[in-house]
Design a protein around this motif. Structure first.
Motif, short mmCIF file in Angstrom:
data_model
loop_
_atom_site.label_atom_id
_atom_site.label_comp_id
_atom_site.label_asym_id
_atom_site.label_seq_id
_atom_site.Cartn_x
_atom_site.Cartn_y
_atom_site.Cartn_z
N MET A 29 23.04 70.46 87.81
CA MET A 29 22.82 71.00 89.14
C MET A 29 23.70 72.24 89.30
N ASP A 30 23.12 73.31 89.75
CA ASP A 30 23.84 74.54 90.03
C ASP A 30 24.36 74.44 91.47
N LEU A 31 25.65 74.13 91.62
CA LEU A 31 26.23 73.86 92.95
C LEU A 31 26.15 75.07 93.86
N LEU A 32 26.38 76.25 93.32
CA LEU A 32 26.31 77.46 94.15
C LEU A 32 24.90 77.67 94.68
N GLU A 33 23.91 77.50 93.83
CA GLU A 33 22.52 77.67 94.28
C GLU A 33 22.15 76.61 95.32
N GLU A 34 22.61 75.38 95.12
CA GLU A 34 22.34 74.32 96.10
C GLU A 34 23.04 74.63 97.44
N TYR A 35 24.26 75.16 97.37
CA TYR A 35 24.97 75.55 98.60
C TYR A 35 24.20 76.65 99.33
N ARG A 36 23.70 77.61 98.58
CA ARG A 36 22.90 78.68 99.20
C ARG A 36 21.64 78.13 99.85
N ARG A 37 20.99 77.20 99.17
CA ARG A 37 19.79 76.57 99.75
C ARG A 37 20.15 75.80 101.01
N ALA A 38 21.26 75.07 100.96
CA ALA A 38 21.70 74.30 102.13
C ALA A 38 22.01 75.23 103.30
N THR A 39 22.65 76.35 103.01
CA THR A 39 22.95 77.33 104.06
C THR A 39 21.66 77.85 104.67
N PHE A 40 20.67 78.14 103.83
CA PHE A 40 19.38 78.60 104.33
C PHE A 40 18.74 77.54 105.23
N PHE A 41 18.76 76.28 104.79
CA PHE A 41 18.19 75.19 105.60
C PHE A 41 18.91 75.12 106.95
N PHE A 42 20.24 75.16 106.90
CA PHE A 42 21.03 75.05 108.13
C PHE A 42 20.69 76.20 109.08
N GLU A 43 20.71 77.41 108.57
CA GLU A 43 20.44 78.59 109.40
C GLU A 43 19.00 78.64 109.88
N SER A 44 18.10 77.94 109.18
CA SER A 44 16.70 77.89 109.57
C SER A 44 16.41 76.77 110.56
N ASP A 94 17.29 73.41 110.12
CA ASP A 94 17.06 72.11 109.50
C ASP A 94 18.39 71.51 109.03
N PRO A 95 19.20 71.00 109.98
CA PRO A 95 20.49 70.45 109.58
C PRO A 95 20.37 69.19 108.72
N LEU A 96 19.31 68.41 108.90
CA LEU A 96 19.13 67.22 108.07
C LEU A 96 18.88 67.61 106.61
N GLY A 97 18.04 68.61 106.42
CA GLY A 97 17.78 69.10 105.06
C GLY A 97 19.05 69.67 104.45
N ALA A 98 19.81 70.39 105.24
CA ALA A 98 21.07 70.96 104.76
C ALA A 98 22.03 69.85 104.36
N ALA A 99 22.14 68.82 105.18
CA ALA A 99 23.06 67.71 104.89
C ALA A 99 22.69 67.02 103.59
N ARG A 100 21.39 66.80 103.38
CA ARG A 100 20.95 66.15 102.13
C ARG A 100 21.37 66.95 100.90
N LEU A 101 21.30 68.27 101.01
CA LEU A 101 21.70 69.13 99.89
C LEU A 101 23.22 69.19 99.73
N LEU A 102 23.94 69.13 100.84
CA LEU A 102 25.39 69.29 100.80
C LEU A 102 26.14 68.04 100.37
N GLU A 103 25.60 66.87 100.67
CA GLU A 103 26.31 65.62 100.36
C GLU A 103 26.72 65.53 98.88
N PRO A 104 25.80 65.79 97.92
CA PRO A 104 26.24 65.70 96.53
C PRO A 104 27.22 66.81 96.13
N ILE A 105 27.16 67.94 96.81
CA ILE A 105 28.09 69.02 96.51
C ILE A 105 29.50 68.62 96.95
N VAL A 106 29.62 68.04 98.13
CA VAL A 106 30.93 67.57 98.61
C VAL A 106 31.46 66.49 97.69
N GLU A 107 30.57 65.64 97.21
CA GLU A 107 31.00 64.59 96.28
C GLU A 107 31.54 65.21 94.98
#
Length: 125
Positions: A1-16, A18-31
């Motif tokens: 998993m490319d963490l930076l790319e996932e973070y960018r996707r999560a940021t896009f979801f959040f700013e769009s 979709d906080p639920l979608g962002a959270a799903r992407l961010l949880e494994p990154i925080v882990e």
């Protein structure tokens, strides 16, 4: 998993909006990166915006443990506790944030909670 790319996707979801979608992407990154404050902060905001207040509180408390002078984490933790109806617990965090940084949002949140507590104390007398 490319963490930076996932973070960018999560940021896009959040700013769009979709906080639920962002959270799903961010949880494994925080882990994978538990000391990354930017990722943890975005996850806390995603939880807050999707009304997952327990998750937001957990992430914000971890941020404050890592950096007790993080005024923004104190502010958002105070707002999270306020939103959960836990006004007495919110008050010290909102006071700290307002004392650490002069910001209109911080002062407004502090005033709201102080006013609510003043009214509730007045009604129990």
């Amino acid at each position: 998993m490319d963490l930076l790319e996932e973070y960018r996707r999560a940021t896009f979801f959040f700013e769009s909006g979709d906080p639920l979608g962002a959270a799903r992407l961010l949880e494994p990154i925080v882990e994978a990166e538990p000391h990354n404050a930017a990722v943890r902060q975005l996850l806390a905001r995603a939880y807050f915006n999707s009304a997952q207040l327990n998750g937001a509180e957990e992430q914000l408390r971890a941020l404050i443990e890592q950096n007790p002078s993080d005024h923004y984490a104190h502010h958002v933790l105070g707002r999270t506790l306020e939103r959960a109806g836990r006004f007495r617990e919110a008050l010290p965090h909102l006071r700290l944030a307002a004392a650490m940084k002069h910001h209109t949002d911080y002062e407004q949140a502090l005033h709201r909670v102080e006013e609510w507590l003043g009214k509730s104390e007045g009604s129990t007398a």
